[in-house]
Design a protein around this motif. Sequence first.
Motif, mmCIF file in Angstrom:
data_model
loop_
_atom_site.group_PDB
_atom_site.id
_atom_site.type_symbol
_atom_site.label_atom_id
_atom_site.label_comp_id
_atom_site.label_asym_id
_atom_site.label_seq_id
_atom_site.Cartn_x
_atom_site.Cartn_y
_atom_site.Cartn_z
ATOM 1 N N LYS A 20 70.421 -32.056 -54.001
ATOM 2 C CA LYS A 20 70.771 -33.297 -54.690
ATOM 3 C C LYS A 20 71.382 -34.280 -53.703
ATOM 4 O O LYS A 20 71.872 -33.882 -52.629
ATOM 5 C CB LYS A 20 71.740 -33.000 -55.834
ATOM 6 C CG LYS A 20 71.067 -32.171 -56.910
ATOM 7 C CD LYS A 20 71.807 -32.212 -58.223
ATOM 8 C CE LYS A 20 70.914 -31.608 -59.302
ATOM 9 N NZ LYS A 20 71.598 -31.439 -60.559
ATOM 10 N N THR A 21 71.367 -35.545 -54.095
ATOM 11 C CA THR A 21 71.802 -36.613 -53.182
ATOM 12 C C THR A 21 73.230 -36.412 -52.670
ATOM 13 O O THR A 21 73.521 -36.713 -51.507
ATOM 14 C CB THR A 21 71.704 -37.986 -53.883
ATOM 15 O OG1 THR A 21 72.299 -37.884 -55.174
ATOM 16 C CG2 THR A 21 70.267 -38.448 -54.026
ATOM 17 N N ASN A 22 74.115 -35.906 -53.527
ATOM 18 C CA ASN A 22 75.514 -35.749 -53.095
ATOM 19 C C ASN A 22 75.662 -34.763 -51.937
ATOM 20 O O ASN A 22 76.608 -34.842 -51.157
ATOM 21 C CB ASN A 22 76.397 -35.340 -54.285
ATOM 22 C CG ASN A 22 75.956 -34.029 -54.907
ATOM 23 O OD1 ASN A 22 74.762 -33.769 -55.036
ATOM 24 N ND2 ASN A 22 76.910 -33.208 -55.268
ATOM 25 N N ALA A 75 75.839 -41.097 -58.672
ATOM 26 C CA ALA A 75 75.521 -39.890 -59.443
ATOM 27 C C ALA A 75 74.555 -39.004 -58.661
ATOM 28 O O ALA A 75 73.651 -39.509 -57.995
ATOM 29 C CB ALA A 75 74.897 -40.302 -60.769
ATOM 30 N N ALA A 76 74.779 -37.694 -58.745
ATOM 31 C CA ALA A 76 73.920 -36.749 -58.030
ATOM 32 C C ALA A 76 72.514 -36.754 -58.646
ATOM 33 O O ALA A 76 72.364 -36.610 -59.858
ATOM 34 C CB ALA A 76 74.524 -35.355 -58.101
ATOM 35 N N ARG A 77 71.520 -36.949 -57.770
ATOM 36 C CA ARG A 77 70.132 -36.960 -58.228
ATOM 37 C C ARG A 77 69.321 -35.975 -57.405
ATOM 38 O O ARG A 77 69.610 -35.767 -56.221
ATOM 39 C CB ARG A 77 69.500 -38.339 -57.993
ATOM 40 C CG ARG A 77 69.972 -39.441 -58.889
ATOM 41 C CD ARG A 77 69.302 -40.693 -58.390
ATOM 42 N NE ARG A 77 69.522 -41.848 -59.226
ATOM 43 C CZ ARG A 77 69.131 -43.064 -58.863
ATOM 44 N NH1 ARG A 77 68.543 -43.259 -57.705
ATOM 45 N NH2 ARG A 77 69.343 -44.084 -59.652
ATOM 46 N N SER A 78 68.291 -35.450 -58.003
ATOM 47 C CA SER A 78 67.407 -34.529 -57.299
ATOM 48 C C SER A 78 66.716 -35.253 -56.131
ATOM 49 O O SER A 78 66.360 -36.429 -56.243
ATOM 50 C CB SER A 78 66.361 -34.001 -58.286
ATOM 51 O OG SER A 78 65.419 -33.208 -57.612
ATOM 52 N N ARG A 121 63.532 -43.827 -53.809
ATOM 53 C CA ARG A 121 64.753 -43.275 -54.402
ATOM 54 C C ARG A 121 65.929 -43.234 -53.427
ATOM 55 O O ARG A 121 67.077 -43.130 -53.832
ATOM 56 C CB ARG A 121 64.500 -41.852 -54.933
ATOM 57 C CG ARG A 121 63.362 -41.750 -55.941
ATOM 58 C CD ARG A 121 63.518 -42.702 -57.113
ATOM 59 N NE ARG A 121 64.734 -42.496 -57.865
ATOM 60 C CZ ARG A 121 64.809 -41.805 -59.008
ATOM 61 N NH1 ARG A 121 63.729 -41.277 -59.530
ATOM 62 N NH2 ARG A 121 65.955 -41.669 -59.628
ATOM 63 N N SER A 180 71.405 -44.419 -52.904
ATOM 64 C CA SER A 180 70.409 -44.158 -53.954
ATOM 65 C C SER A 180 69.887 -45.475 -54.502
ATOM 66 O O SER A 180 70.659 -46.410 -54.722
ATOM 67 C CB SER A 180 71.058 -43.389 -55.115
ATOM 68 O OG SER A 180 71.192 -42.035 -54.794
ATOM 69 N N ASN A 186 66.366 -47.033 -57.121
ATOM 70 C CA ASN A 186 65.279 -46.658 -58.029
ATOM 71 C C ASN A 186 64.422 -47.892 -58.227
ATOM 72 O O ASN A 186 64.656 -48.698 -59.115
ATOM 73 C CB ASN A 186 65.856 -46.167 -59.359
ATOM 74 C CG ASN A 186 64.757 -45.667 -60.292
ATOM 75 O OD1 ASN A 186 63.582 -45.605 -59.919
ATOM 76 N ND2 ASN A 186 65.135 -45.317 -61.501
#
Lengths: 321, 142
Positions: free
Chosen positions: A33-35, A42-45, A159, A170, A172
């Motif tokens: 995840k991004t974090n 926010a943590a994203r895949s 992303r 991040s 989008n």
Amino acid sequence: MAVVRKNISQNADVRDQYIQGVQLLKNEASGRKTNEFGIPGAARSVSTYDLFVIWHVTAMMLETPPGNPAGRNSAHRGPVFAPWHRVMLMLFEQNLQRLLNDANFGLPYWDWAEDGDLPPQQQSAAAIWGADCMGGQGNPVTTGPFAFSQSDPSAFRVRISTNISGELRSVNRGLRRAFGVSADALPRTAHVTHALALSPYDSPDWDADTNSFRNRIEGWMNDEGVSATWLHNLVHVWVGGEMLLGSSPNDPVFFLNHCNIDRLWESWMTRNGRVYVPDMTAGADLKGHRIDDPINSPLGRSATPRETLDVSEIYEYDALP
Amino acid sequence: METKKLATGAAPRKLSDYLTRARDKAPAHAGHGMGGAQSVREDNYRGHEIEIVTTYKILVDGKKIRAPLGVDASGQVHCHSLPNYQTASAVGMVRALIDGFPEEFERKPAPAKRQPPASHKRRPAPARKSRSAAKKGSKHEH
């Protein structure tokens, strides 16, 4: 057996496989995840494709040595430019082979000098920008396989990008391109010919002021020996949009450009031998760029500039300039 | 290079493990991105040691921007936020940054002037106050 890398504009099957492979990589979750990469918000895949975006940005952040005024880093503005990108492309190609389930797939290249020989006003209409290939320009791109559609969650999306400080962030949004805005025209065949005629791979001071093959193809100096945006850099700047940033692998054209740069390096080695400088007698200031230094990659000590000089068992090109 | 090692290193897990380790070594996480990047150029001339320290302070529309600009020995300006550029002046680089990061330079629309709520508009004008009441009201505003 070595795979064969081919011209994307002349091989429809390879072109279609490349597009399919990129889409599969973009949709494959890496399990991270991004974090975990220090990206705020926010943590994203993170997809496997986007790992290559993160890798490129991270490599640029690793200055060699730290704080050097030439801006030399572990992948750019120094001798390791060609070997580092060769390793990156090989790992990318391996992932494409895995997801396409085709061990014979070879990464295609974009021979941009062919398009650069066209009049500037015709260059943005070249075959590579067709809807059946990389698509066109725009903010966002609206044609081709990487066109953006707000309502379609499966549409190609950027992303992970960088901010003005060069830090990962991040986002989008759709892919961005702006042909010929920041540079008038692509490099021409004559520019490639002149670069290939330079015999030293690189030379002191090993930076952007050096009149060497590496510096010429990386694109810091023109045919007259004057600082200018040239060859590899000029392609980035001409395509514009995503390709201007440290996160430039966001545009699938990034890999086609670098595959062509790798092809030029291979051509240079067929003329000059599989040689590389600096050797290990060079000072610590060049650590990370010397022939037996590990390249910044997941391969550790097994990937050094020396190890990248002969890859004939892994791949070859259908034609060299 | 061995094909087997290449295939192992290409695995997403291997690549992501490497990237999380590499991230910790990147100078951006030690303040490099705070606009404090310095270029130190050194030279020797006729027995004299020259040291030139350059730090850029850049304002666009009055706002400080945090771009890590550097200058090399020949005076060319670079910035790793735009890794394919090199310009003869910092002004040229800032122009390129404005083109490359348009959203970071977007002008926020000026806040709209406060309109009285619609219910106030419909309210009939207050009855005229006597001079003393008006005075009292103005005092109250203070």
